[in-house]
Enzyme design. Structure first.
Site, PDB file in Angstrom:
ATOM      1  N   GLU A  17       0.805  -1.218   0.000  1.00 62.60           N
ATOM      2  CA  GLU A  17       0.000   0.000   0.000  1.00 62.60           C
ATOM      3  C   GLU A  17       0.839   1.271   0.000  1.00 62.60           C
ATOM      4  O   GLU A  17       0.514   2.260  -0.665  1.00 62.60           O
ATOM      5  CB  GLU A  17      -0.957   0.009   1.194  1.00 62.60           C
ATOM      6  CG  GLU A  17      -2.123  -0.954   1.095  1.00 62.60           C
ATOM      7  CD  GLU A  17      -1.793  -2.380   1.505  1.00 62.60           C
ATOM      8  OE1 GLU A  17      -2.675  -3.247   1.433  1.00 62.60           O
ATOM      9  OE2 GLU A  17      -0.632  -2.610   1.901  1.00 62.60           O
ATOM     10  N   HIS A  44     -11.074  -5.467   9.234  1.00 65.17           N
ATOM     11  CA  HIS A  44     -11.810  -5.291   7.980  1.00 65.17           C
ATOM     12  C   HIS A  44     -13.092  -4.487   8.187  1.00 65.17           C
ATOM     13  O   HIS A  44     -13.946  -4.462   7.303  1.00 65.17           O
ATOM     14  CB  HIS A  44     -12.181  -6.655   7.372  1.00 65.17           C
ATOM     15  CG  HIS A  44     -11.008  -7.478   6.962  1.00 65.17           C
ATOM     16  ND1 HIS A  44     -10.265  -8.209   7.862  1.00 65.17           N
ATOM     17  CD2 HIS A  44     -10.428  -7.680   5.749  1.00 65.17           C
ATOM     18  CE1 HIS A  44      -9.293  -8.843   7.217  1.00 65.17           C
ATOM     19  NE2 HIS A  44      -9.369  -8.536   5.939  1.00 65.17           N
TER      20      HIS A  44
END
Length: 658
Positions: A397, A464
């Site tokens: 990322e 998540h």
């Protein structure tokens, strides 16, 4: 040092000699200014000039270089105006960052130089992005990026090498191995015999070069970059050199054994080259005197320049205005033809239409190509737009966000999909320190949208399910968008892509396939900074965004006796606080409901602003409803108790009874 084996013209010899002498003489002047208190800090590159000058001289003027704080020779070889450089170092308004940053923390598009930030690593990924843009535009150009040997231990270094290798990007990774990261010697930094070995692990062609020989550096880089233009690929070069002064002047060099200092001082790149040139009648003593006098005069004139010593008046308006690149919103109204689609379809359709309008828009993310992304938003995009524009990425990322920045620097647009908003933490540095601060620091915008699938309600657990918008609303330089309905999601996404500034675009996963409505079929835009008043009433003002808006709608539906103004913020930065003020002045009561936990959240700021500006209109204390102060749990019954939805009605009723 062996210079005789390199075939080079007398003119080029003298150019390289002068190019090395110039940063050395500037540095000597800077050390005087440091002692006089006219600058606050200096990072010396004395003894390493051959690398900066050699690499820059070997590149074409239209090829980007991303230097570090010890690469003054890059700037001087590219003929950056010295008066602006001196102003920059002294924190003056005339400098490249207008006094907002120091040292070489700036860039100059005119000179194709992109400066560093103190966190070092992100610029390696930025180089990937610049090179990717060149490759997509079919430009046969090389991008050079510098790092010290200490920086090769950072994760960004490994991520950037991996991306460059996988995508065959023409990036020249230049590592200056000068022996110490501040005071930590190389034997305490890595175990491999040579930094060049690190490139081999990523399938990258790698070399180790003696960095104090200007001709060796120049010739090697010249040969490699010529090859890279014909056959685009990354190459890693380790330049072995030494830092003869401290990390910065206050550090000193007491930690360096004297015999090592003596050894490397004998390898001084300028002194040795100068002796060779004189011995071979390439440089005469008279020529040497003339070159030095010319440089001394240039340095003296620019150090005493009025621009370099005077400040203009402070302007709060200007400071705030420079945080973002000016963007004039273009309203594209909604069309008459509508179709009933889900939230997830609105995102997909809006993204697809933006790809059709902006042929320079690149989408990057994990599993977004043939697989279509974990939420299938980009399903079918590869067939329509091709793999050059719909790019699967490695799991990295940080470097991918930096790569997006490089695309923006090189004139393209980028969309990065975080597979889950939680994973943005792995790219946090690039977002909050590079993207957010670049325009304020030196006028370079970040034309990037980061899509953030977020939120709970689906039993996905602590990694998540976060709704982490408050991480970014606190950071000046970022715009934060958080739609609650398909029609807003599509229009706001189009606006985010048009906006040349970094936008964090939050999409609540629980809304993807549970909310649908009639949405205009054609392309349209929705303005930032304008809240939507969903319901009108006199009893109370309810403010929310994202999934919280639907909690409020459900509660009001179940309590028909409550007449409320329900405000959907839609964007958290810019924030439409005026609509909230107007409503509170009408109702006298305010409740804010959100999924995020309470402390340090957007509701805290809204509450404080209303108290400061509407206190006399309030008939009751402001109430806030949010998740409890724990990470979000996995089990459904724990998650239900975590979020504030079930507490909202009770708190709302209590507020109305006050």
């Amino acid at each position: 040092m062996n210079y005789s084996k390199y075939q080079i013209s007398k003119k080029k010899h003298l150019q390289l000699y002068t190019a090395m002498l110039k940063p050395r003489m500037i540095e000597e002047k800077m050390l005087v200014l440091l002692r006089q208190g006219k600058i606050s800090k200096w990072f010396s590159g004395i003894g390493q000039e051959a690398i900066s000058v050699g690499v820059t001289s070997a590149l074409r003027d239209n090829e980007y270089i991303l230097p570090m704080h010890r690469n003054l020779g890059v700037f001087t070889t590219r003929n950056i105006p010295l008066d602006k450089l001196f102003a920059q170092w002294q924190g003056k308004q005339y400098g490249f960052t207008k006094g907002r940053d120091r040292s070489f923390h700036f860039g100059s598009q005119a000179h194709k130089i992109i400066g560093m930030i103190s966190h070092l690593g992100p610029q390696l990924g930025v180089a990937d992005g610049i090179a990717l843009a060149h490759k997509l535009k079919n430009k046969k150009l090389v991008t050079a990026v510098f790092s010290g040997e200490g920086g090769t231990s950072e994760g960004d270094f490994h991520e950037a090498l991996n991306i460059a290798a996988v995508w065959d990007l023409p990036v020249l990774f230049c590592v200056e191995n000068n022996g110490y990261a501040i005071s930590t010697p190389t034997n305490e930094q890595f175990k491999c015999k040579s930094i060049a070995d690190k490139g081999i692990g990523y399938g990258i062609e790698s070399y180790s070069v003696k960095g104090n020989n200007i001709l060796k550096v120049y010739k090697k880089v010249k040969k490699l970059t010529k090859s890279m233009r014909k056959n685009p690929r990354p190459i890693l070069i380790e330049f072995k050199t030494f830092r003869v002064r401290g990390h910065e002047e206050a550090s000193g060099t007491k930690y360096v054994p004297k015999k090592i200092l003596k050894k490397w001082k004998a390898k001084d790149p300028i002194e040795n080259y100068e002796n060779y040139l004189i011995k071979n009648s390439i440089l005469t003593k008279e020529n040497k005197r003339l070159i030095k006098n010319k440089l001394e005069n240039e340095i003296r004139l620019n150090t005493s320049s009025t621009n370099a010593i005077e400040d203009s008046e402070y302007s709060l308006k200007k400071e705030l205005a420079d945080v973002f690149k000016k963007h004039y919103y273009k309203d594209i109204p909604q069309g008459a033809i509508v179709k009933n689609i889900r939230f997830v379809d609105a995102i997909s359709e809006g993204l697809k239409q933006s790809m059709e309008i902006h042929d320079d828009l690149i989408i990057m993310g994990q599993d977004i190509a043939e697989y279509g992304g974990v939420f299938k938003i980009t399903e079918g995009f590869v067939e329509k737009f091709g793999k050059d524009r719909i790019r699967n990425t490695p799991i990295c990322e940080s470097a991918i966000i930096s790569t997006a920045m490089g695309l923006s620097i090189n004139g393209m647009k980028a969309m990065v999909e975080m597979q889950f908003a939680d994973f943005a933490s792995s790219g946090f540095n690039s977002i909050v320190n590079y993207l957010a601060k670049s325009h304020y620091r030196w006028g370079q915008n970040a034309d990037i949208v980061i899509r953030m699938p977020c939120g709970g309600g689906i039993s996905a657990g602590p990694f998540h399910s976060q709704t982490n918008e408050a991480w970014f609303t606190k950071t000046p330089g970022l715009k934060v968008v958080y739609p609650a309905f398909p029609i807003d999601a599509k229009g706001l996404l189009a606006t985010a892509i048009n906006d040349p500034n970094p936008v964090m675009f939050f999409e609540h996963k629980a809304l993807y396939r549970t909310i649908n409505e009639n949405v205009p079929a054609d392309y349209y835009t929705t303005p930032f900074g304008k809240a939507s008043v969903i319901e009108n009433g006199e009893d109370v003002t309810i403010v929310s965004y994202g999934l919280g808006v639907h909690w409020a709608i459900e509660t009001l539906k179940n309590n028909s006796d409550i007449n409320a103004d329900l405000i959907d913020l839609r964007t958290l930065h810019p924030l439409d606080i005026e609509t909230i003020y107007a409503s509170v002045k009408k109702t006298g009561r305010l409740i804010i409901v959100q999924e995020d936990s309470l402390f340090g959240s957007i509701s805290s700021d809204i509450s404080a602003l209303v108290m400061e500006n509407c206190f006399t209109y309030l008939d009751a204390p402001i109430q806030r409803v949010a998740s409890i102060e724990t990470p979000i749990p996995f089990a459904a019954h724990l998650e239900r108790n975590y979020i504030g939805k079930n507490r909202f009605e009770t708190v709302l009723r209590k507020l109305l009874r006050y």
